[in-house]
Scaffold this motif. Sequence first.
Motif, PDB file in Angstrom:
ATOM      1  N   LEU A 120      38.353  29.261  39.892  1.00 13.98           N
ATOM      2  CA  LEU A 120      38.489  29.782  41.252  1.00 13.98           C
ATOM      3  C   LEU A 120      39.338  31.038  41.268  1.00 13.98           C
ATOM      4  N   LEU A 121      40.451  31.010  40.554  1.00 12.65           N
ATOM      5  CA  LEU A 121      41.341  32.165  40.521  1.00 12.65           C
ATOM      6  C   LEU A 121      40.698  33.337  39.792  1.00 12.65           C
TER       7      LEU A 121
ATOM      8  N   ARG B  51      37.601  34.122  39.641  1.00 13.59           N
ATOM      9  CA  ARG B  51      36.526  34.728  40.434  1.00 13.59           C
ATOM     10  C   ARG B  51      37.064  35.560  41.600  1.00 13.59           C
ATOM     11  N   GLY B  52      38.367  35.607  41.732  1.00 18.39           N
ATOM     12  CA  GLY B  52      38.927  36.385  42.830  1.00 18.39           C
ATOM     13  C   GLY B  52      38.749  35.723  44.174  1.00 18.39           C
ATOM     14  N   GLU B  53      38.522  34.418  44.161  1.00 17.52           N
ATOM     15  CA  GLU B  53      38.374  33.664  45.394  1.00 17.52           C
ATOM     16  C   GLU B  53      39.436  32.566  45.424  1.00 17.52           C
ATOM     17  N   PRO B  54      40.684  32.947  45.623  1.00 18.36           N
ATOM     18  CA  PRO B  54      41.758  31.954  45.546  1.00 18.36           C
ATOM     19  C   PRO B  54      41.606  30.883  46.609  1.00 18.36           C
ATOM     20  N   PRO B  55      42.030  29.673  46.284  1.00 16.96           N
ATOM     21  CA  PRO B  55      41.977  28.587  47.275  1.00 16.96           C
ATOM     22  C   PRO B  55      42.939  28.855  48.415  1.00 16.96           C
ATOM     23  N   ARG B  56      42.797  28.072  49.447  1.00 23.25           N
ATOM     24  CA  ARG B  56      43.666  28.221  50.620  1.00 23.25           C
ATOM     25  C   ARG B  56      45.053  27.629  50.362  1.00 23.25           C
ATOM     26  N   GLU B  57      45.097  26.621  49.506  1.00 18.77           N
ATOM     27  CA  GLU B  57      46.369  25.956  49.210  1.00 18.77           C
ATOM     28  C   GLU B  57      46.290  25.360  47.813  1.00 18.77           C
ATOM     29  N   LEU B  58      47.412  25.265  47.142  1.00 17.47           N
ATOM     30  CA  LEU B  58      47.448  24.747  45.767  1.00 17.47           C
ATOM     31  C   LEU B  58      48.611  23.785  45.616  1.00 17.47           C
TER      32      LEU B  58
ATOM     33  N   ARG C 146      54.139  22.871  32.345  1.00 16.78           N
ATOM     34  CA  ARG C 146      52.954  23.063  31.501  1.00 16.78           C
ATOM     35  C   ARG C 146      51.955  24.002  32.160  1.00 16.78           C
ATOM     36  N   LEU C 147      51.921  23.992  33.466  1.00 14.57           N
ATOM     37  CA  LEU C 147      50.967  24.799  34.220  1.00 14.57           C
ATOM     38  C   LEU C 147      51.585  26.106  34.717  1.00 14.57           C
ATOM     39  N   ALA C 148      52.646  26.545  34.062  1.00 17.92           N
ATOM     40  CA  ALA C 148      53.377  27.726  34.533  1.00 17.92           C
ATOM     41  C   ALA C 148      52.481  28.962  34.610  1.00 17.92           C
ATOM     42  N   ALA C 149      51.606  29.151  33.632  1.00 19.75           N
ATOM     43  CA  ALA C 149      50.739  30.340  33.634  1.00 19.75           C
ATOM     44  C   ALA C 149      49.773  30.299  34.810  1.00 19.75           C
ATOM     45  N   LEU C 150      49.219  29.115  35.088  1.00 17.07           N
ATOM     46  CA  LEU C 150      48.302  28.982  36.221  1.00 17.07           C
ATOM     47  C   LEU C 150      49.042  29.228  37.538  1.00 17.07           C
ATOM     48  N   VAL C 151      50.257  28.698  37.633  1.00 16.65           N
ATOM     49  CA  VAL C 151      51.059  28.891  38.843  1.00 16.65           C
ATOM     50  C   VAL C 151      51.347  30.370  39.057  1.00 16.65           C
ATOM     51  N   GLU C 152      51.634  31.076  37.975  1.00 11.27           N
ATOM     52  CA  GLU C 152      51.924  32.504  38.089  1.00 11.27           C
ATOM     53  C   GLU C 152      50.699  33.278  38.560  1.00 11.27           C
ATOM     54  N   ARG C 153      49.528  32.897  38.062  1.00 12.60           N
ATOM     55  CA  ARG C 153      48.291  33.551  38.511  1.00 12.60           C
ATOM     56  C   ARG C 153      48.039  33.278  39.989  1.00 12.60           C
ATOM     57  N   ALA C 154      48.339  32.061  40.411  1.00  9.85           N
ATOM     58  CA  ALA C 154      48.167  31.715  41.819  1.00  9.85           C
ATOM     59  C   ALA C 154      49.092  32.553  42.698  1.00  9.85           C
TER      60      ALA C 154
ATOM     61  N   ALA D  29      50.261  35.478  41.993  1.00 10.15           N
ATOM     62  CA  ALA D  29      49.769  36.849  41.971  1.00 10.15           C
ATOM     63  C   ALA D  29      48.605  37.028  42.941  1.00 10.15           C
ATOM     64  N   ALA D  30      47.890  35.925  43.221  1.00  8.58           N
ATOM     65  CA  ALA D  30      46.763  35.970  44.155  1.00  8.58           C
ATOM     66  C   ALA D  30      47.208  35.748  45.599  1.00  8.58           C
ATOM     67  N   GLY D  31      48.523  35.625  45.800  1.00  6.50           N
ATOM     68  CA  GLY D  31      49.037  35.481  47.153  1.00  6.50           C
ATOM     69  C   GLY D  31      49.291  34.061  47.599  1.00  6.50           C
ATOM     70  N   LEU D  32      49.194  33.103  46.670  1.00  5.13           N
ATOM     71  CA  LEU D  32      49.435  31.700  47.014  1.00  5.13           C
ATOM     72  C   LEU D  32      50.868  31.314  46.711  1.00  5.13           C
TER      73      LEU D  32
END
Length: 251
Positions: free
Chosen positions: A19-20, A22-29, A39-47, A49-52
């Motif tokens: 989802l991230l 594709r440039g279509e971030p979710p509404r909430e994470l 463990r999910l630090a990289a994913l959290v950082e990407r989220a 960066a996408a404004g979440l």
Amino acid sequence: MAGPPGLEAVFGVHAVEALLARGEPPRELWVQEGAAERRLAALVERARAAGLQPVAQPRETLDALVGSAAHQGVVAFCTPLAGQDEAELWFRLEAWPLPVSPLLLVLDGVTDVHNFGACLRTADAAGVHGVIVPKDKSAPLNATVRKVACGAAESIPVYQVTNLARSLARLKSLGVWLIGTAGEAETMLFDADLSGPVALVMGAEGKGLRRLTREACDHLVKLPMAGSVSSLNVSVATGIGLFEAVRQRTH
């Protein structure tokens, strides 16, 4: 436990990463607090960066939300996924925009969400241009499908048709050859010509193709089965068929 109203939960690391990406971030994470959050630090950082702003939640909350499914410590909430209308399919085929012939996948009565998700993942990997399913006899595009498909449910068009037999007839009128799979077929898959405009037609496990679907096919093919089992899982058979088409198209 319910998530934000009006949104669908998408869970699992690969599904959320897709989802991230594709440039279509979710509404909430929601991210599981503690070791999983680290463990999910990289994913959290990407989220971020996408404004979440990810929300840390206890594992019990995520478990209650997804039931027995494996959320892997992360749940995203986004707009429910919907299939495309068949009018879009006919518009695209009648004005085919690509230099390569269309390669389509038809799933006749595949109602298991895990099989459906696996078929979508395989179809995406094989470069399939669209998946066609009947509206009333197909698995829904739900959160489990999205997790199993690992992003393919969002990237590959899924066309939901009202009358599959009528849609197959229209495909033929547009020059698409229908290649169905059936255990009693005389032709082996590897002897069929899959290099042109083709729709691979797969039936549900156990039942196989319905009669009208079978009769609509131009050719029926089978896989060589050397062992004691009589058939393969539909997603495995789909992968073999689609990548045989890929092989023929790249030679």
